[in-house]
Design an enzyme around this catalytic site. Structure first.
Site, PDB file in Angstrom:
ATOM      1  N   TYR A  67     -24.126 -12.689  13.391  1.00 27.68           N
ATOM      2  CA  TYR A  67     -24.034 -14.110  13.743  1.00 27.68           C
ATOM      3  C   TYR A  67     -25.201 -14.871  13.091  1.00 27.68           C
ATOM      4  CZ  TYR A  67     -20.781 -12.544  17.436  1.00 27.68           C
ATOM      5  OH  TYR A  67     -19.747 -11.973  18.135  1.00 27.68           O
ATOM      6  N   ALA A 292     -21.106 -21.147  24.000  1.00 26.41           N
ATOM      7  CA  ALA A 292     -21.617 -22.503  24.265  1.00 26.41           C
ATOM      8  C   ALA A 292     -22.590 -22.873  23.160  1.00 26.41           C
ATOM      9  CB  ALA A 292     -22.298 -22.574  25.620  1.00 26.41           C
ATOM     10  N   ARG A 293     -22.633 -24.166  22.845  1.00 28.39           N
ATOM     11  CA  ARG A 293     -23.570 -24.657  21.831  1.00 28.39           C
ATOM     12  C   ARG A 293     -24.587 -25.594  22.445  1.00 28.39           C
ATOM     13  NH1 ARG A 293     -19.970 -25.930  16.639  1.00 28.39           N
ATOM     14  NH2 ARG A 293     -22.046 -25.699  15.806  1.00 28.39           N
TER      15      ARG A 293
HETATM   16  N1  LIG Z   1     -16.514  -8.992  19.084  1.00 25.01           N
HETATM   17  C1  LIG Z   1     -16.009  -9.925  18.326  1.00 25.01           C
HETATM   18  O1  LIG Z   1     -15.422  -9.675  17.266  1.00 25.01           O
HETATM   19  C2  LIG Z   1     -16.130 -11.342  18.784  1.00 25.01           C
HETATM   20  C3  LIG Z   1     -15.316 -12.340  18.211  1.00 25.01           C
HETATM   21  C4  LIG Z   1     -15.412 -13.621  18.712  1.00 25.01           C
HETATM   22  C5  LIG Z   1     -16.303 -13.911  19.737  1.00 25.01           C
HETATM   23  N2  LIG Z   1     -17.102 -12.923  20.258  1.00 25.01           N
HETATM   24  C6  LIG Z   1     -18.066 -13.210  21.358  1.00 25.01           C
HETATM   25  O2  LIG Z   1     -17.439 -14.003  22.350  1.00 25.01           O
HETATM   26  C7  LIG Z   1     -18.150 -15.223  22.509  1.00 25.01           C
HETATM   27  C8  LIG Z   1     -17.224 -16.337  22.924  1.00 25.01           C
HETATM   28  O3  LIG Z   1     -16.204 -16.531  21.990  1.00 25.01           O
HETATM   29  P1  LIG Z   1     -16.136 -17.825  21.072  1.00 25.01           P
HETATM   30  O4  LIG Z   1     -17.504 -18.385  20.946  1.00 25.01           O
HETATM   31  O5  LIG Z   1     -15.371 -17.441  19.883  1.00 25.01           O
HETATM   32  O6  LIG Z   1     -15.161 -18.805  21.819  1.00 25.01           O
HETATM   33  P2  LIG Z   1     -14.979 -19.508  23.233  1.00 25.01           P
HETATM   34  O7  LIG Z   1     -15.929 -19.015  24.232  1.00 25.01           O
HETATM   35  O8  LIG Z   1     -13.527 -19.396  23.491  1.00 25.01           O
HETATM   36  O9  LIG Z   1     -15.320 -21.024  22.829  1.00 25.01           O
HETATM   37  C9  LIG Z   1     -16.635 -21.419  22.618  1.00 25.01           C
HETATM   38  C10 LIG Z   1     -16.685 -22.790  21.964  1.00 25.01           C
HETATM   39  O10 LIG Z   1     -15.959 -23.754  22.718  1.00 25.01           O
HETATM   40  C11 LIG Z   1     -16.665 -25.005  22.739  1.00 25.01           C
HETATM   41  N3  LIG Z   1     -17.026 -25.247  24.152  1.00 25.01           N
HETATM   42  C12 LIG Z   1     -17.670 -24.412  24.990  1.00 25.01           C
HETATM   43  N4  LIG Z   1     -17.805 -24.937  26.212  1.00 25.01           N
HETATM   44  C13 LIG Z   1     -17.211 -26.139  26.164  1.00 25.01           C
HETATM   45  C14 LIG Z   1     -17.023 -27.165  27.114  1.00 25.01           C
HETATM   46  N5  LIG Z   1     -17.480 -27.049  28.372  1.00 25.01           N
HETATM   47  N6  LIG Z   1     -16.355 -28.279  26.721  1.00 25.01           N
HETATM   48  C15 LIG Z   1     -15.894 -28.401  25.454  1.00 25.01           C
HETATM   49  N7  LIG Z   1     -16.056 -27.460  24.502  1.00 25.01           N
HETATM   50  C16 LIG Z   1     -16.712 -26.339  24.858  1.00 25.01           C
HETATM   51  C17 LIG Z   1     -17.890 -24.831  21.836  1.00 25.01           C
HETATM   52  O11 LIG Z   1     -17.570 -25.168  20.483  1.00 25.01           O
HETATM   53  P3  LIG Z   1     -17.501 -26.689  19.977  1.00 25.01           P
HETATM   54  O12 LIG Z   1     -18.400 -27.508  20.842  1.00 25.01           O
HETATM   55  O13 LIG Z   1     -17.926 -26.627  18.553  1.00 25.01           O
HETATM   56  O14 LIG Z   1     -16.044 -27.059  20.068  1.00 25.01           O
HETATM   57  C18 LIG Z   1     -18.114 -23.324  21.903  1.00 25.01           C
HETATM   58  O15 LIG Z   1     -18.795 -22.810  20.808  1.00 25.01           O
HETATM   59  C19 LIG Z   1     -18.869 -15.409  21.154  1.00 25.01           C
HETATM   60  O16 LIG Z   1     -19.933 -16.337  21.227  1.00 25.01           O
HETATM   61  C20 LIG Z   1     -19.284 -14.001  20.876  1.00 25.01           C
HETATM   62  O17 LIG Z   1     -20.420 -13.664  21.643  1.00 25.01           O
HETATM   63  C21 LIG Z   1     -17.004 -11.662  19.799  1.00 25.01           C
END
Ligand SMILES: NC(=O)c1ccc[n+]([C@@H]2O[C@H](COP(=O)([O-])OP(=O)(O)OC[C@H]3O[C@@H](n4cnc5c(N)ncnc54)[C@H](OP(=O)(O)O)[C@@H]3O)[C@@H](O)[C@H]2O)c1
Length: 328
Positions: A67, A292-293
């Site tokens: 990452y 989260a960002r």
């Molecule tokens: N093992 C793997 O291959 C793999 C793959 C993917 C993810 N992961 C892990 O899983 C974690 C979570 O998955 P993810 O980051 O892909 O997706 P997610 O948790 O489904 O979505 C996160 C994104 O949604 C937006 N967000 C979060 N909270 C929000 C809110 N309250 N209101 C509006 N928008 C919001 C933000 O992006 P914006 O603000 O830019 O829209 C944030 O970066 C990753 O960070 C990582 O640690 C692992």
């Protein structure tokens, strides 16, 4: 604005790790300067989000060396100074690069993983990793060597428990035969339900904890994603190239989101919270890794740890998801 809720902890598979049902994901904190970046990300905002997560009672953080080519781990390492002992830190191995190169390689060779673990410990500035996961089962023929190496690292005390990510059933069985797997990290959300067919049962029967990644489909299932926003995504945000965020699928997905928002409104919650409660509705699911960002995002999503969906809400969501299946 959001209250601090009581976060229940769940045992992760057979391990002695007890994690909150919401964990913090830090992929986006790696920033935009690499192949799977999320566009520009402010480190201060990332640090504030990590501290907000801890303030909300979240007790674990998931990161990975790839990452931002080490950046996310460094940000996490700085943010957890002084509070490391109260947290469970999960990171990964298997995606590698050389020096300043942005070329991503794949290796599960023992020597490579041993080097990776040292690099992660240094970047995170910690003495041991609570959960060390194989990020992707690639190259497939190196799975046994990689997993045996993690078993050795556990004996040596560098790592407390081993997990895997993105493994299929056959790959899980091969690893399980060598050393018990503490957790599987698969994609799981309303749009990605592949693990429901076989993997959930296998994990439950074998005491393998399930920690869902992308539980809000990378922001699509938050209700804050619009057509305009998708079009405006910078090229350095990987979502700008993903079919879910582009025509023709985007319009269908946004229509589904609109329908889901009506269910969320009836429950008096946000779509993000509904999406997480939906992921956590299954008893096989130990926790969701929530990205989260910024601080306010995780303050909002953390609240989902206290929600439960009733049968009629689950049925209403199911009907909407069936409609989507017919369209895509
Ligand atoms: N093992 C793997 O291959 C793999 C793959 C993917 C993810 N992961 C892990 O899983 C974690 C979570 O998955 P993810 O980051 O892909 O997706 P997610 O948790 O489904 O979505 C996160 C994104 O949604 C937006 N967000 C979060 N909270 C929000 C809110 N309250 N209101 C509006 N928008 C919001 C933000 O992006 P914006 O603000 O830019 O829209 C944030 O970066 C990753 O960070 C990582 O640690 C692992």
């Amino acid at each position: 604005m959001f209250k601090r809720i009581i976060m229940q902890k769940r045992k992760l598979g057979y391990s002695d790790l007890h994690i909150t049902s919401i964990g913090l994901g830090t992929w986006a904190m790696g920033g935009g300067d690499w192949k799977f970046g999320w566009g520009p990300q402010d480190d201060n905002a990332s640090t504030a989000a990590i501290h907000a997560a801890v303030d909300q009672g979240i007790n674990w953080i998931d990161t990975a060396p790839i990452y931002g080519h080490g950046h996310s781990e460094k940000v996490v390492g700085k943010a957890i100074k002084g509070i490391r002992d109260s947290l469970i830190i999960a990171t990964k191995c298997g995606r590698v690069w050389k020096g300043d190169s942005r070329e991503i390689g794949k290796s599960l060779r023992a020597a490579s993983i041993r080097q990776e673990v040292e690099n992660s410990l240094k970047r995170l500035d910690i003495d041991y990793i609570d959960l060390y996961q194989i990020h992707w089962p690639q190259p497939d023929e190196e799975i046994e060597e990689g997993w045996s190496t993690i078993a050795d690292l556990i004996k040596e005390g560098k790592v407390r428990h081993g997990g895997v990510s993105n493994f299929n059933l056959e790959q899980l069985k091969r690893a399980q035969a060598i050393h018990p797997i503490a957790s599987l990290q698969p994609p799981y959300n309303m749009f990605r339900r592949e693990i429901e067919t076989e993997i959930m049962d296998y994990c439950s029967e074998n005491e393998i904890g399930l920690i869902a990644y992308s539980p809000m489909q990378a922001g699509l299932l938050t209700g804050k994603f619009t057509q305009d926003r998708a079009v405006a995504l910078p090229a350095s945000d990987w979502r700008s190239k993903h079919p879910f965020f582009n025509a023709p699928q985007l319009a269908i997905n946004l229509e589904v989101v609109e329908r889901l928002i009506t269910v969320a409104e009836k429950k008096n919650c946000s779509l993000s919270q509904l999406s997480l409660a939906w992921v956590l509705r299954r008893y096989e699911m130990t926790a969701a890794i929530v990205g989260a960002r910024k601080a306010e995002q995780i303050r909002e999503t953390a609240q989902a740890a206290s929600f439960a969906l009733n049968t009629s809400e689950i049925d209403a969501i199911e009907a909407i998801l069936r409609w989507r299946e017919e369209q895509v």
